[in-house]
Scaffold this motif. Structure first.
Motif, mmCIF file in Angstrom:
data_model
loop_
_atom_site.group_PDB
_atom_site.id
_atom_site.type_symbol
_atom_site.label_atom_id
_atom_site.label_comp_id
_atom_site.label_asym_id
_atom_site.label_seq_id
_atom_site.Cartn_x
_atom_site.Cartn_y
_atom_site.Cartn_z
ATOM 1 N N ALA A 68 -7.812 -9.347 1.881
ATOM 2 C CA ALA A 68 -6.516 -8.786 2.303
ATOM 3 C C ALA A 68 -6.716 -7.669 3.315
ATOM 4 O O ALA A 68 -5.802 -7.311 4.053
ATOM 5 C CB ALA A 68 -5.763 -8.260 1.088
ATOM 6 N N THR A 69 -7.925 -7.096 3.353
ATOM 7 C CA THR A 69 -8.183 -6.004 4.298
ATOM 8 C C THR A 69 -9.094 -6.467 5.433
ATOM 9 O O THR A 69 -9.696 -5.646 6.127
ATOM 10 C CB THR A 69 -8.830 -4.802 3.576
ATOM 11 O OG1 THR A 69 -10.069 -5.234 3.010
ATOM 12 C CG2 THR A 69 -7.954 -4.240 2.487
ATOM 13 N N GLY A 70 -9.223 -7.766 5.582
ATOM 14 C CA GLY A 70 -10.003 -8.303 6.701
ATOM 15 C C GLY A 70 -11.493 -8.380 6.436
ATOM 16 O O GLY A 70 -12.273 -8.702 7.336
ATOM 17 N N ARG A 385 2.029 -0.719 3.690
ATOM 18 C CA ARG A 385 1.522 -1.826 4.516
ATOM 19 C C ARG A 385 0.073 -1.578 4.910
ATOM 20 O O ARG A 385 -0.769 -2.466 4.799
ATOM 21 C CB ARG A 385 2.364 -1.965 5.780
ATOM 22 C CG ARG A 385 3.756 -2.484 5.527
ATOM 23 C CD ARG A 385 4.372 -2.881 6.868
ATOM 24 N NE ARG A 385 5.718 -3.353 6.696
ATOM 25 C CZ ARG A 385 6.795 -2.673 7.084
ATOM 26 N NH1 ARG A 385 6.684 -1.491 7.644
ATOM 27 N NH2 ARG A 385 7.990 -3.180 6.894
ATOM 28 N N THR A 386 -0.243 -0.358 5.367
ATOM 29 C CA THR A 386 -1.631 -0.103 5.790
ATOM 30 C C THR A 386 -2.587 -0.185 4.605
ATOM 31 O O THR A 386 -3.751 -0.525 4.752
ATOM 32 C CB THR A 386 -1.783 1.291 6.461
ATOM 33 O OG1 THR A 386 -1.474 2.302 5.502
ATOM 34 C CG2 THR A 386 -0.885 1.437 7.678
ATOM 35 N N GLU A 387 -2.069 0.119 3.432
ATOM 36 C CA GLU A 387 -2.893 0.051 2.218
ATOM 37 C C GLU A 387 -2.980 -1.370 1.662
ATOM 38 O O GLU A 387 -3.632 -1.614 0.662
ATOM 39 C CB GLU A 387 -2.299 0.956 1.124
ATOM 40 C CG GLU A 387 -2.374 2.436 1.422
ATOM 41 C CD GLU A 387 -3.791 2.968 1.354
ATOM 42 O OE1 GLU A 387 -4.469 2.719 0.358
ATOM 43 O OE2 GLU A 387 -4.209 3.627 2.325
ATOM 44 N N THR A 388 -2.238 -2.278 2.287
ATOM 45 C CA THR A 388 -2.054 -3.654 1.791
ATOM 46 C C THR A 388 -1.626 -3.666 0.320
ATOM 47 O O THR A 388 -2.101 -4.463 -0.478
ATOM 48 C CB THR A 388 -3.320 -4.535 1.979
ATOM 49 O OG1 THR A 388 -4.376 -3.995 1.187
ATOM 50 C CG2 THR A 388 -3.738 -4.626 3.426
ATOM 51 N N THR A 443 2.848 8.369 4.449
ATOM 52 C CA THR A 443 2.489 8.501 3.022
ATOM 53 C C THR A 443 3.463 7.682 2.190
ATOM 54 O O THR A 443 4.552 7.326 2.658
ATOM 55 C CB THR A 443 2.554 9.971 2.538
ATOM 56 O OG1 THR A 443 3.875 10.457 2.734
ATOM 57 C CG2 THR A 443 1.565 10.863 3.249
ATOM 58 N N LEU A 444 3.067 7.465 0.958
ATOM 59 C CA LEU A 444 3.922 6.694 0.044
ATOM 60 C C LEU A 444 5.151 7.503 -0.368
ATOM 61 O O LEU A 444 6.041 6.971 -1.039
ATOM 62 C CB LEU A 444 3.120 6.263 -1.184
ATOM 63 C CG LEU A 444 1.976 5.278 -0.903
ATOM 64 C CD1 LEU A 444 1.164 5.033 -2.170
ATOM 65 C CD2 LEU A 444 2.496 3.956 -0.358
ATOM 66 N N SER A 445 5.194 8.785 0.036
ATOM 67 C CA SER A 445 6.356 9.604 -0.328
ATOM 68 C C SER A 445 7.644 9.014 0.242
ATOM 69 O O SER A 445 8.738 9.368 -0.197
ATOM 70 C CB SER A 445 6.173 11.042 0.151
ATOM 71 O OG SER A 445 6.132 11.069 1.560
ATOM 72 N N ASP A 446 7.531 8.091 1.205
ATOM 73 C CA ASP A 446 8.717 7.392 1.721
ATOM 74 C C ASP A 446 9.515 6.728 0.604
ATOM 75 O O ASP A 446 10.726 6.565 0.717
ATOM 76 C CB ASP A 446 8.277 6.300 2.706
ATOM 77 C CG ASP A 446 8.406 6.772 4.145
ATOM 78 O OD1 ASP A 446 8.944 7.876 4.351
ATOM 79 O OD2 ASP A 446 7.959 6.033 5.050
ATOM 80 N N VAL A 447 8.794 6.335 -0.443
ATOM 81 C CA VAL A 447 9.479 5.633 -1.551
ATOM 82 C C VAL A 447 10.503 6.560 -2.220
ATOM 83 O O VAL A 447 11.474 6.118 -2.815
ATOM 84 C CB VAL A 447 8.433 5.118 -2.579
ATOM 85 C CG1 VAL A 447 9.089 4.526 -3.806
ATOM 86 C CG2 VAL A 447 7.533 4.096 -1.932
#
Ligand SMILES: Cc1cc2nc3c(=O)[nH]c(=O)nc-3n(C[C@H](O)[C@H](O)[C@H](O)COP(=O)(O)OP(=O)(O)OC[C@H]3O[C@@H](n4cnc5c(N)ncnc54)[C@H](O)[C@@H]3O)c2cc1C
Length: 480
Positions: A68-70, A385-388, A443-447
Motif C-alpha cells: 500500500a506504500t509502494g 491519505r499520505t499515511e494510507t 495532521t489527523l486533527s482535521d477529523v
C-alpha cells in the motif's frame, strides 16, 4: 481514639496506587494493603499486556500492507510469532518495576502484602495482626465474570487473567463477548494468525458505542477474517480431543457447534469483594459493585471506594480520577463530588475507537431533534491519505447552542485526537470555536477541526443577521 494510620488503602492497582501516593503526598500516615502483586489488573493482566500484544499484532499487520506504500518485499520473508507472549510478559515486568514496594516505601507509604478482613469499620486483620485507620479507601478492582454456561466448569477456559501467561498462541480461539476486551484481543490474535470467532448475544459489538461507527468497525473486523457471530447465545461448552466445542444458538432452534483450540471468556466483570468482611464494616455491596454516593463514600461514613470495585466506568483513568476524589474526601472536611459528565474512553482496536460523552442516539433521546451532528471521514483527510490509513470517521454531536454533547472517533490516533474534543466539551467552549484555532497541516486533527468548521458554517447560516444580509445582497444583485 488513636489509630495506627490516617488512611488504609486496600488494593494496589490503578486506583490504590494513586490514592496512597496522594495521601502520603499531603503528609498523611498511610498504609497500602495488597493481596497479590502491586500494579493491579491494568499492569498485570489488562491494559499493559493487551496494548503490548496489540502493538506486536499491528506491526505484523503493517507488514502485510507494505504494498500500500509502494514497497515490495524481495525474496522470501517469514515472521515468527513465537516470542510475542514472552515479549508481552517482559513489558509487564518493566511497567510493574515502576510500582515496586520500595518506591512506595520511599514515598512514606507502609506497604503490607496480605489479605485484610474487616473486624469493624476502623480495624482489619491482616497476616494475623490487627491494623487500624481513621479512614479507608477500597480499591480492590474487579475480576472476569464467568457466565453460567452448561459445562463451563469442566473445560479449561481462558480469561484475561491467564491469557498472557500462555507461551504459544493457540491456532484458533473463540472469544466470548464483543465488549472492549473481547474485540481488542480478537483483532490482535487474528492479526497474529489465530483463527478467531467472536460470539456475542447483542446485535452490536461494543454496545455502548455509536451504532454507525460500531457497524463500520464490525465490517472491518469481518473483512480481516474475524468470524463475528452476533445475536448468538452460548449454550454449552465441552472439551473434545484437546479442543473446545461451544454450542451456540443464533435463534431459537438454530444451533451450531464452534470448535477451537481455546476459548477466552470476556463477557463482563464482577467486583472484588470476597473475603474483605465488608459486612463487619457496614459496607453494602452487590456482586457488581460496592455501593457509593456521589462523593464515593460507601454506606459506612469513614470508608470510601474507587475504581472498578464501585464503577460505573471501569477504566484505569476513571479509577485514578475517582481515587483522587475518594482520598481527598476521606482525609479532608471539604468534600467534592465525582463529575462523570465528561467521561471518555478508548477501545484500542486497529484503528482506535474513542468515545467522549453522549452518542447520537443517547443525545437524540435526551435532547430530541434539536441536536446537530457533524461528521468527517478519514478518507477526506490529506494526512490519512499520505499515511494510507483512510479508514474511519469522526462524529460530533452538539446541542442547539453548538456545545459538544459527544464526540466519537473511529480511526488512526482516535485515542489521542479525542482529547481536543474532550477539552472543549469539558470547558463548555462552543464547538465552532475550534475552527478558529490554527491547526498544523497535514495532521489527523482535521477529523476534529473540519466538523468544527462545518458547525461554524451551520451556525452562521442560522444567524438572523447573516440571513438578512444574504437576502438583501441577493435582491440587490437581482435588481442590478
Ligand atoms: C484485558 C483488559 C484490558 C484493559 N485495557 C484498558 C485500557 O486500555 N485502558 C483503561 O483505561 N482500562 C483498561 N482496562 C481496565 C483497567 O484495567 C481497570 O479499569 C483498572 O485496572 C481498575 O483499577 P482498580 O484500581 O480499580 O483495580 P485494579 O487495577 O485491578 O487493582 C485492584 C488491586 O486490588 C487487589 N485486591 C483485590 N482484592 C483484594 C483484597 N481482598 N485485599 C487486598 N488487595 C486486593 C488486586 O490484587 C489488585 O492489585 C482493561 C482491563 C482488562 C481486563
Amino acid at each position: 481514639m488513636s489509630y495506627d494510620h490516617d488512611l488504609i488503602v486496600i488494593g494496589g492497582g490503578a486506583g490504590g496506587l494513586v490514592a496512597s501516593k496522594f495521601a502520603a503526598g499531603v503528609g498523611k500516615k498511610v498504609a497500602l494493603i495488597e493481596k497479590g502483586k502491586l500494579g493491579g489488573e491494568c499492569t498485570l493482566s489488562g491494559c499493559i499486556p493487551s496494548k503490548t500484544l496489540i502493538k506486536s499484532a499491528k506491526m505484523l499487520h503493517q507488514m502485510s500492507r507494505l504494498q500500500a506504500t509502494g514497497l515490495t518485499l524481495k525474496g522470501p520473508c517469514t515472521v515468527s510469532t513465537e516470542g510475542v507472549m514472552e515479549h508481552v510478559r517482559s513489558v509487564i515486568e518493566d511497567v510493574a518495576r515502576g510500582h515496586g514496594p520500595e518506591r512506595l516505601e520511599g514515598l512514606g507509604i507502609k506497604v503490607i502484602f496480605g489479605e485484610p478482613r474487616f473486624i469493624d469499620n476502623h480495624r482489619v486483620r491482616v497476616n494475623g495482626r490487627t491494623v487500624s485507620a481513621r479512614n479507608f479507601v477500597l480499591c480492590t478492582g474487579s475480576s472476569p465474570f464467568v457466565p453460567p454456561i452448561e459445562g463451563i466448569d469442566a473445560v479449561p477456559y481462558l480469561t484475561n487473567q491467564d491469557l498472557f501467561s500462555l507461551n504459544d498462541l493457540p491456532r484458533s480461539m473463540i472469544v466470548l463477548g464483543a465488549g472492549p476486551i473481547g474485540v481488542e484481543i480478537a483483532q490482535a490474535l487474528a492479526y497474529l494468525g489465530v483463527a478467531v470467532t467472536v460470539v456475542e448475544q447483542a446485535e452490536q459489538l461494543l454496545v455502548r458505542e455509536d451504532g454507525d461507527l460500531a457497524e463500520l468497525l464490525a465490517s472491518r473486523l469481518s473483512g480481516e477474517g474475524v468470524d463475528l457471530r452476533m445475536k448468538t447465545r452460548a449454550v454449552r461448552l465441552e472439551e473434545r480431543a484437546g479442543s473446545v466445542a461451544l454450542t451456540v444458538e443464533e435463534r431459537p432452534g438454530k444451533q451450531d457447534v464452534l470448535v477451537a483450540s481455546a476459548i477466552l471468556v470476556a463477557v463482563g466483570r464482577k467486583a472484588n469483594v470476597d473475603g474483605l468482611g465488608l459486612e463487619a464494616a457496614g459496607v453494602s455491596h452487590s456482586t457488581k459493585s460496592i455501593t457509593t454516593d456521589g462523593r464515593l463514600r460507601t454506606t459506612q461514613g469513614n470508608i470510601y471506594a474507587c475504581g472498578d470495585v464501585t464503577g460505573p466506568y471501569q477504566f484505569s483513568h476513571m479509577a485514578e480520577y475517582q481515587a483522587r476524589i475518594a482520598t481527598r474526601n476521606a482525609l479532608f472536611p471539604l468534600k467534592t463530588t465525582a463529575d462523570y459528565r465528561h467521561y471518555a474512553w478508548c477501545t484500542f482496536t486497529d484503528p482506535e475507537f474513542a468515545h467522549a460523552g453522549l452518542t447520537e442516539g443517547e443525545a437524540r433521546q435526551a435532547f430530541g431533534e434539536k441536536i446537530k451532528v457533524f461528521k468527517w471521514y478519514y478518507g477526506d483527510t490529506d494526512r490519512a491519505r499520505t499515511e494510507t490509513e483512510p479508514f474511519g470517521m469522526g462524529k460530533f454531536v452538539c446541542d442547539g447552542s453548538y456545545r459538544l454533547l459527544g464526540a466519537h472517533i473511529l480511526g488512526q490516533g482516535a485515542g489521542d485526537l479525542i482529547h481536543e474534543a474532550q477539552i472543549i466539551k469539558t470547558l463548555g467552549i462552543p464547538f465552532p470555536k475550534l475552527d478558529s484555532i490554527i491547526h498544523v497541516y497535514p495532521t489527523l486533527s482535521d477529523v476534529v477541526r473540519q466538523p468544527a468548521k462545518m458547525s461554524r458554517i451551520d451556525r452562521l447560516r442560522g444567524n438572523l443577521f447573516v440571513r438578512a444580509l444574504g437576502s438583501l445582497l441577493s435582491r440587490r444583485s437581482g435588481s442590478s
